[in-house]
Design an enzyme around this catalytic site. Structure first.
Site, PDB file in Angstrom:
ATOM      1  N   HIS A   1      -5.668  -1.326   8.636  1.00  0.00           N
ATOM      2  CA  HIS A   1      -5.289  -1.579   7.226  1.00  0.00           C
ATOM      3  C   HIS A   1      -6.269  -2.206   6.280  1.00  0.00           C
ATOM      4  O   HIS A   1      -6.428  -3.595   6.333  1.00  0.00           O
ATOM      5  CB  HIS A   1      -4.056  -3.092   7.254  1.00  0.00           C
ATOM      6  CG  HIS A   1      -2.849  -2.199   7.994  1.00  0.00           C
ATOM      7  ND1 HIS A   1      -1.762  -1.742   7.131  1.00  0.00           N
ATOM      8  CD2 HIS A   1      -2.359  -2.130   9.299  1.00  0.00           C
ATOM      9  CE1 HIS A   1      -0.791  -1.580   8.045  1.00  0.00           C
ATOM     10  NE2 HIS A   1      -1.063  -1.638   9.277  1.00  0.00           N
TER      11      HIS A   1
ATOM     12  N   GLY B   1       3.654   0.545   7.515  1.00  0.00           N
ATOM     13  CA  GLY B   1       4.998   0.102   7.805  1.00  0.00           C
ATOM     14  C   GLY B   1       5.470   0.635   9.032  1.00  0.00           C
ATOM     15  O   GLY B   1       4.908   0.517   9.933  1.00  0.00           O
ATOM     16  N   GLU B   2       6.585   1.420   8.733  1.00  0.00           N
ATOM     17  CA  GLU B   2       7.077   2.091   9.941  1.00  0.00           C
ATOM     18  C   GLU B   2       7.284   3.561   9.730  1.00  0.00           C
ATOM     19  O   GLU B   2       8.273   3.844   8.852  1.00  0.00           O
ATOM     20  CB  GLU B   2       8.624   1.461  10.213  1.00  0.00           C
ATOM     21  CG  GLU B   2       9.499   2.048  11.486  1.00  0.00           C
ATOM     22  CD  GLU B   2       8.486   2.283  12.668  1.00  0.00           C
ATOM     23  OE1 GLU B   2       7.951   1.397  13.020  1.00  0.00           O
ATOM     24  OE2 GLU B   2       8.513   3.416  13.156  1.00  0.00           O
ATOM     25  N   SER B   3       6.669   4.406  10.197  1.00  0.00           N
ATOM     26  CA  SER B   3       6.671   5.904   9.836  1.00  0.00           C
ATOM     27  C   SER B   3       7.658   6.271  10.160  1.00  0.00           C
ATOM     28  O   SER B   3       8.154   7.207   9.196  1.00  0.00           O
ATOM     29  CB  SER B   3       5.403   6.570  10.741  1.00  0.00           C
ATOM     30  OG  SER B   3       5.738   6.320  12.277  1.00  0.00           O
TER      31      SER B   3
ATOM     32  N   CYS C   1      -2.591   3.348   8.939  1.00  0.00           N
ATOM     33  CA  CYS C   1      -1.542   3.182  10.105  1.00  0.00           C
ATOM     34  C   CYS C   1      -0.215   3.975   9.999  1.00  0.00           C
ATOM     35  O   CYS C   1      -0.348   5.376  10.240  1.00  0.00           O
ATOM     36  CB  CYS C   1      -1.149   1.665   9.764  1.00  0.00           C
ATOM     37  SG  CYS C   1      -0.627   0.969  11.449  1.00  0.00           S
TER      38      CYS C   1
ATOM     39  N   GLU D   1      -6.234  -2.710   3.493  1.00  0.00           N
ATOM     40  CA  GLU D   1      -5.816  -3.546   2.156  1.00  0.00           C
ATOM     41  C   GLU D   1      -5.215  -4.905   2.625  1.00  0.00           C
ATOM     42  O   GLU D   1      -4.969  -5.491   1.666  1.00  0.00           O
ATOM     43  CB  GLU D   1      -4.558  -2.560   1.860  1.00  0.00           C
ATOM     44  CG  GLU D   1      -3.314  -2.746   2.653  1.00  0.00           C
ATOM     45  CD  GLU D   1      -3.369  -1.763   3.999  1.00  0.00           C
ATOM     46  OE1 GLU D   1      -4.399  -1.215   4.125  1.00  0.00           O
ATOM     47  OE2 GLU D   1      -2.208  -1.681   4.552  1.00  0.00           O
TER      48      GLU D   1
ATOM     49  N   ARG E   1       1.582   7.096  18.418  1.00  0.00           N
ATOM     50  CA  ARG E   1       2.113   5.836  17.657  1.00  0.00           C
ATOM     51  C   ARG E   1       2.076   4.686  18.901  1.00  0.00           C
ATOM     52  O   ARG E   1       2.167   4.775  19.931  1.00  0.00           O
ATOM     53  CB  ARG E   1       3.485   5.923  17.285  1.00  0.00           C
ATOM     54  CG  ARG E   1       3.696   6.818  16.382  1.00  0.00           C
ATOM     55  CD  ARG E   1       5.328   7.312  16.137  1.00  0.00           C
ATOM     56  NE  ARG E   1       6.019   6.079  15.336  1.00  0.00           N
ATOM     57  CZ  ARG E   1       6.966   5.432  15.813  1.00  0.00           C
ATOM     58  NH1 ARG E   1       7.783   5.780  16.859  1.00  0.00           N
ATOM     59  NH2 ARG E   1       7.178   4.321  15.321  1.00  0.00           N
TER      60      ARG E   1
ATOM     61  N   ILE F   1      -2.430  -3.133  13.433  1.00  0.00           N
ATOM     62  CA  ILE F   1      -1.162  -3.877  13.782  1.00  0.00           C
ATOM     63  C   ILE F   1      -0.253  -2.899  14.120  1.00  0.00           C
ATOM     64  O   ILE F   1       0.166  -2.016  13.473  1.00  0.00           O
ATOM     65  CB  ILE F   1      -0.681  -4.624  12.122  1.00  0.00           C
ATOM     66  CG1 ILE F   1      -1.695  -5.320  11.592  1.00  0.00           C
ATOM     67  CG2 ILE F   1       0.579  -5.200  12.233  1.00  0.00           C
ATOM     68  CD1 ILE F   1      -1.509  -5.749  10.197  1.00  0.00           C
ATOM     69  N   ARG F   2       0.055  -2.981  15.396  1.00  0.00           N
ATOM     70  CA  ARG F   2       0.967  -1.953  16.058  1.00  0.00           C
ATOM     71  C   ARG F   2       0.391  -0.505  15.597  1.00  0.00           C
ATOM     72  O   ARG F   2       1.250   0.393  15.201  1.00  0.00           O
ATOM     73  CB  ARG F   2       2.380  -2.082  15.935  1.00  0.00           C
ATOM     74  CG  ARG F   2       3.069  -3.247  16.356  1.00  0.00           C
ATOM     75  CD  ARG F   2       4.638  -3.426  15.984  1.00  0.00           C
ATOM     76  NE  ARG F   2       4.858  -3.186  14.555  1.00  0.00           N
ATOM     77  CZ  ARG F   2       4.715  -3.965  13.693  1.00  0.00           C
ATOM     78  NH1 ARG F   2       4.259  -5.048  13.781  1.00  0.00           N
ATOM     79  NH2 ARG F   2       4.986  -3.506  12.388  1.00  0.00           N
TER      80      ARG F   2
END
Ligand code: GLN
Length: 201
Positions: A177, A50-52, A82, A179, A111, A140-141
């Site tokens: 990821h 997600g966004e840490s 991630c 998942e 990051r 992903i990023r």
């Protein structure tokens, strides 16, 4: 261990459902963790992608930062993918202003290390502890592990040597990821760690 392993997924932001689906498919009892009481009821915790910085802020708003830090210090198995890896890292080389992590994993992460135009890619990764075939991994990023302490085991790196999967005791982190790509061997490895930790208690 008796019964199904109980694994929580920190459900403040990020790809929570994907982890719940994989864990349930592997026979674990997956639950959403938003409150300290939710955390107290699990044998292991997944920190999703997600966004840490957002997950960090929300974890403090929900009073979850200290309970998660205490749980990690107490030996709770935790798997971060991630953004979740960033949250597990002791050091972030390029945090946004005020960004903190839970820590526990003696690594430095950068990051958005593959930033710029090509921010996301998929590749096949050799992961010796998981055997063959290689793991098909989606970045992903994604972050990169740029430094590892002496207790950290490197599980996978890219052809250029960039470290993308690590383990330190009961803590597991991947920059990618699993998942989302249908290869569940990292989750299986995590469930083995959860099972061993639960039977050692
Ligand atoms: N770039 C995100 C961060 O810094 C991580 C992206 C992801 O989890 N897919 O938190």
């Amino acid at each position: 261990m008796a019964g199904k392993p109980r694994v929580g997924v920190l459900a403040l932001q990020g790809d929570v459902r994907e982890h719940v689906r994989v864990l349930t498919g592997l026979g674990a009892e997956a639950s959403l963790v938003r409150r300290p009481a939710d955390l107290a009821a699990v044998d292991g915790l997944v920190l999703p992608g997600g966004e840490s910085s957002v997950i960090d802020k929300l974890s403090r708003a929900f009073g979850m930062q200290q309970p998660i830090r205490d749980a990690i210090a107490g030996g709770l198995p935790v798997y971060g993918t991630c953004a979740g890896l960033i949250l597990l890292a002791d050091r972030i080389s390029n945090p946004i202003d005020g960004q903190e992590s839970f820590g526990g994993l003696d690594v430095t992460v950068q990051r958005n290390a593959f930033g710029g135009q090509v921010e996301s890619f998929e590749t096949d990764l050799e992961v010796p502890v998981l055997g063959s075939p290689p793991v098909h991994a989606a970045f992903i990023r994604a972050p990169l592990v740029t430094q590892t302490g002496p207790g950290v085991e490197v599980l996978a790196d890219l052809p250029d040597g960039g470290v993308v999967a690590v383990r330190q005791g009961n803590l597991l982190g991947t920059a990618f990821h699993p998942e989302v790509t249908g290869d569940h061997r990292f989750h299986e490895l995590f469930l083995r760690i959860v099972g061993e930790a639960a039977s050692a208690r």
